[in-house]
Design an enzyme around this catalytic site. Structure first.
Site, PDB file in Angstrom:
ATOM      1  N   GLY A 239       0.807  -1.213   0.000  1.00  0.00           N
ATOM      2  CA  GLY A 239       0.000   0.000   0.000  1.00  0.00           C
ATOM      3  C   GLY A 239       0.838   1.261   0.000  1.00  0.00           C
ATOM      4  O   GLY A 239       0.308   2.366   0.150  1.00  0.00           O
TER       5      GLY A 239
ATOM      6  N   LYS B 173       0.556  15.240   5.423  1.00  0.00           N
ATOM      7  CA  LYS B 173       0.778  14.679   4.088  1.00  0.00           C
ATOM      8  C   LYS B 173       1.405  15.759   3.221  1.00  0.00           C
ATOM      9  O   LYS B 173       0.757  16.748   2.870  1.00  0.00           O
ATOM     10  CB  LYS B 173      -0.534  14.184   3.478  1.00  0.00           C
ATOM     11  CG  LYS B 173      -0.358  13.472   2.135  1.00  0.00           C
ATOM     12  CD  LYS B 173      -1.670  12.869   1.658  1.00  0.00           C
ATOM     13  CE  LYS B 173      -1.513  12.159   0.330  1.00  0.00           C
ATOM     14  NZ  LYS B 173      -0.580  11.019   0.385  1.00  0.00           N
TER      15      LYS B 173
ATOM     16  N   HIS C 208      -6.401  16.360   2.470  1.00  0.00           N
ATOM     17  CA  HIS C 208      -5.785  15.457   3.429  1.00  0.00           C
ATOM     18  C   HIS C 208      -5.249  16.245   4.619  1.00  0.00           C
ATOM     19  O   HIS C 208      -5.209  17.477   4.612  1.00  0.00           O
ATOM     20  CB  HIS C 208      -4.642  14.658   2.795  1.00  0.00           C
ATOM     21  CG  HIS C 208      -5.105  13.536   1.933  1.00  0.00           C
ATOM     22  ND1 HIS C 208      -5.446  13.704   0.601  1.00  0.00           N
ATOM     23  CD2 HIS C 208      -5.312  12.217   2.199  1.00  0.00           C
ATOM     24  CE1 HIS C 208      -5.819  12.532   0.087  1.00  0.00           C
ATOM     25  NE2 HIS C 208      -5.748  11.623   1.040  1.00  0.00           N
TER      26      HIS C 208
END
Length: 257
Positions: free
Chosen positions: A75, A147, A143
């Site tokens: 991921g 991030k 986000h």
């Protein structure tokens, strides 16, 4: 099922919790402090590995799993478009190895089941809009402030899906102040605020109305659950696999293809 965790940060710990709740066993936990455990009996005896680390280490971790014959769910984003040693992207090279029988990999930019349902709707809507030239798409991703990269890997995947399913969209770009986007370019704006897990909004705008689809994550738990489900599904399989493939098999719906 014995799951090796590669990367034991917040996501790794959440994956561990969900994997145990679903009756799985964590065979080992490998992080930057104990990389030597890649040679341990616990790792080599794993049924599948789940890799959530950093763009700088993901490709090497996947290669270790390939050599050990362990299917890997990855991921980590930010590494897939980097050029590999053979001149192709690192993801393309990993896929080539899978197709040559040298490994098993399921990579996704986002493991949330809800996001992948959203992606299926996104592809379907893009195909419909092929017949309606008055509608122009744009995207915004939001986000948390931690991030730093933008646009998100999920946003890029969504943009690529629109491009693949609508001939009027020929690429994507982030907006530049004072510049008008080129015809056919999908603009992706980004917002960083608070502790937002992730919001992706796509708007198809026309002179008469607009159509908006949005996915809003409430926590990171959905990402962890999807990764564990993918690991359970991947164990025993071969080659390069995808979440849409998994969801198509589970739901028996063609929309995921």
């Amino acid at each position: 099922m014995r799951i090796a965790l590669i990367g034991y940060g917040k996501m790794g710990k959440m994956i561990e919790k969900i994997a145990l709740e679903r009756g799985n066993e964590i065979s080992c936990r490998i992080d930057k402090e104990n990389l030597e455990d890649f040679g341990s009996e616990a790792f080599l005896g794993s049924d599948v590995a789940i890799e959530f680390t950093t763009p700088a280490t993901a490709a090497a971790n996947i290669a270790v799993c390939f050599r050990a014959g362990i299917p890997v769910v990855c991921g980590t984003t930010g590494w897939v478009s980097e050029t590999g040693v053979r001149g192709r992207t690192q993801l393309e090279e990993a896929r080539d190895r899978c197709e040559a029988g040298e490994g098993t990999l399921l990579w996704a930019s986002n493991f949330s089941i809800g996001v992948n349902i959203f992606m299926a709707v996104n592809r379907y809507l893009a195909r419909i809009m092929e017949s309606f030239a008055d509608y122009t798409p744009s995207m915004t991703e939001t986000h948390h402030i931690h991030k730093l990269d933008h646009p998100s890997g999920t946003a890029i995947s969504l943009a690529q899906q629109i491009e693949e399913n609508n001939s009027r969209v020929t690429g994507w770009a982030e907006p530049e102040e004072g510049k008008t986007p080129q015809t056919g370019t999908l603009e992706i704006s980004h917002v960083r605020e608070g502790e937002v897990p992730g919001i992706h909004t796509i708007v198809w705008d026309s002179p008469t109305d607009d159509i908006t689809i949005t996915h809003s994550a409430k926590s990171r738990q959905g990402f962890a659950l999807g990764a564990v489900m993918a690991a359970e599904w991947l164990a025993g399989k071969k080659g390069f696999r995808t979440l849409p493939e998994m969801l198509a098999e589970i739901t028996r719906q063609d929309i995921f293809k």
